[in-house]
Design a protein around this motif. Sequence first.
Motif, PDB file in Angstrom:
ATOM      1  N   MET A 114      34.581 -11.914  40.987  1.00 45.29           N
ATOM      2  CA  MET A 114      34.758 -13.269  40.550  1.00 45.29           C
ATOM      3  C   MET A 114      33.848 -13.497  39.360  1.00 45.29           C
ATOM      4  O   MET A 114      32.681 -13.182  39.414  1.00 45.29           O
ATOM      5  N   SER A 115      34.359 -14.060  38.299  1.00 45.58           N
ATOM      6  CA  SER A 115      33.552 -14.249  37.103  1.00 45.58           C
ATOM      7  C   SER A 115      32.564 -15.386  37.305  1.00 45.58           C
ATOM      8  O   SER A 115      32.738 -16.240  38.160  1.00 45.58           O
ATOM      9  N   GLU A 116      31.520 -15.396  36.489  1.00 45.69           N
ATOM     10  CA  GLU A 116      30.502 -16.430  36.580  1.00 45.69           C
ATOM     11  C   GLU A 116      31.087 -17.814  36.363  1.00 45.69           C
ATOM     12  O   GLU A 116      30.560 -18.796  36.855  1.00 45.69           O
ATOM     13  N   ASN A 117      32.170 -17.925  35.607  1.00 44.67           N
ATOM     14  CA  ASN A 117      32.735 -19.229  35.275  1.00 44.67           C
ATOM     15  C   ASN A 117      33.773 -19.715  36.277  1.00 44.67           C
ATOM     16  O   ASN A 117      34.281 -20.812  36.135  1.00 44.67           O
ATOM     17  N   THR A 118      34.094 -18.908  37.268  1.00 43.39           N
ATOM     18  CA  THR A 118      35.087 -19.323  38.243  1.00 43.39           C
ATOM     19  C   THR A 118      34.505 -20.419  39.124  1.00 43.39           C
ATOM     20  O   THR A 118      33.467 -20.249  39.718  1.00 43.39           O
ATOM     21  N   GLU A 119      35.207 -21.537  39.173  1.00 43.14           N
ATOM     22  CA  GLU A 119      34.813 -22.616  40.061  1.00 43.14           C
ATOM     23  C   GLU A 119      36.015 -22.948  40.911  1.00 43.14           C
ATOM     24  O   GLU A 119      37.151 -22.876  40.467  1.00 43.14           O
ATOM     25  N   PHE A 120      35.738 -23.345  42.153  1.00 40.61           N
ATOM     26  CA  PHE A 120      36.840 -23.728  43.011  1.00 40.61           C
ATOM     27  C   PHE A 120      36.361 -24.753  44.019  1.00 40.61           C
ATOM     28  O   PHE A 120      35.191 -24.863  44.303  1.00 40.61           O
ATOM     29  N   ASN A 121      37.299 -25.493  44.531  1.00 40.92           N
ATOM     30  CA  ASN A 121      37.045 -26.458  45.570  1.00 40.92           C
ATOM     31  C   ASN A 121      37.547 -25.835  46.861  1.00 40.92           C
ATOM     32  O   ASN A 121      38.725 -25.488  46.963  1.00 40.92           O
ATOM     33  N   VAL A 132      36.249  -9.259  46.714  1.00 42.32           N
ATOM     34  CA  VAL A 132      36.201  -7.915  47.308  1.00 42.32           C
ATOM     35  C   VAL A 132      36.080  -6.865  46.205  1.00 42.32           C
ATOM     36  O   VAL A 132      35.241  -5.957  46.282  1.00 42.32           O
ATOM     37  N   ASP A 133      36.898  -6.985  45.169  1.00 48.43           N
ATOM     38  CA  ASP A 133      36.852  -6.013  44.070  1.00 48.43           C
ATOM     39  C   ASP A 133      35.488  -6.024  43.384  1.00 48.43           C
ATOM     40  O   ASP A 133      34.923  -4.961  43.091  1.00 48.43           O
ATOM     41  N   GLU A 134      34.957  -7.210  43.120  1.00 46.85           N
ATOM     42  CA  GLU A 134      33.654  -7.315  42.460  1.00 46.85           C
ATOM     43  C   GLU A 134      32.548  -6.766  43.353  1.00 46.85           C
ATOM     44  O   GLU A 134      31.655  -6.052  42.891  1.00 46.85           O
ATOM     45  N   PHE A 135      32.598  -7.073  44.634  1.00 46.09           N
ATOM     46  CA  PHE A 135      31.634  -6.572  45.616  1.00 46.09           C
ATOM     47  C   PHE A 135      31.601  -5.040  45.582  1.00 46.09           C
ATOM     48  O   PHE A 135      30.539  -4.436  45.477  1.00 46.09           O
ATOM     49  N   ARG A 136      32.769  -4.437  45.671  1.00 51.24           N
ATOM     50  CA  ARG A 136      32.847  -2.975  45.729  1.00 51.24           C
ATOM     51  C   ARG A 136      32.474  -2.325  44.402  1.00 51.24           C
ATOM     52  O   ARG A 136      31.912  -1.236  44.382  1.00 51.24           O
ATOM     53  N   ALA A 137      32.750  -2.993  43.300  1.00 54.57           N
ATOM     54  CA  ALA A 137      32.422  -2.445  41.981  1.00 54.57           C
ATOM     55  C   ALA A 137      30.938  -2.565  41.646  1.00 54.57           C
ATOM     56  O   ALA A 137      30.435  -1.818  40.808  1.00 54.57           O
ATOM     57  N   ASN A 138      30.239  -3.490  42.318  1.00 50.37           N
ATOM     58  CA  ASN A 138      28.846  -3.778  41.968  1.00 50.37           C
ATOM     59  C   ASN A 138      27.874  -3.607  43.132  1.00 50.37           C
ATOM     60  O   ASN A 138      26.851  -4.305  43.205  1.00 50.37           O
ATOM     61  N   GLY A 139      28.178  -2.686  44.039  1.00 49.39           N
ATOM     62  CA  GLY A 139      27.250  -2.374  45.124  1.00 49.39           C
ATOM     63  C   GLY A 139      26.921  -3.551  46.017  1.00 49.39           C
ATOM     64  O   GLY A 139      25.803  -3.675  46.509  1.00 49.39           O
ATOM     65  N   GLY A 140      27.894  -4.425  46.226  1.00 49.81           N
ATOM     66  CA  GLY A 140      27.700  -5.550  47.135  1.00 49.81           C
ATOM     67  C   GLY A 140      27.234  -6.825  46.475  1.00 49.81           C
ATOM     68  O   GLY A 140      27.034  -7.828  47.146  1.00 49.81           O
TER      69      GLY A 140
END
Length: 152
Positions: free
Chosen positions: A1-8, A27-35
């Motif tokens: 998830m990018s730093e600029n992603t915002e959601f309600n 999930v993709d970001e977690f796995r790509a960046n060691g958690g």
Amino acid sequence: MSENTEFNSDDLIADRNALDQINRQVVDEFRANGGKVGGPFAGSDLILLTTVGAKSGQPRVSPLVYFEVDGRILIAGSFGGSPKAPAWVHNLRAQAKVRAEIGTESFDAEARELPRGERDSLYPRVVEKAPQFGEYQAKTSRAIPLFEITRA
């Protein structure tokens, strides 16, 4: 998830496809960046929990905030204070065996739903660590369940 992603969270609960898309990105970001992830979960302790779908029998991966309390790994089925529990809660109640990922480590585990008395004594500790979970509980009449994740 990018730093600029915002959601309600209320909007995501109402839009299952959007929630699934956000979860896949996390999930993709977690796995790509060691958690590690950015955005609204930056700095949070995240666990990827792979459950078996109670209806489908298919594996389902949920990125969840976890809380370490007295050396125990706890997760809360808050769903942002929705009147209904998230799907992963139903999956755990049907099948307690899971696969867990924390950081770069992946392991088999078992989930145990805490009985009401134990849950009631530990939920304030969760709220101390993440006050929004107090707000989630205040939004719903159901007791938000807590599960302990232990290595198999």
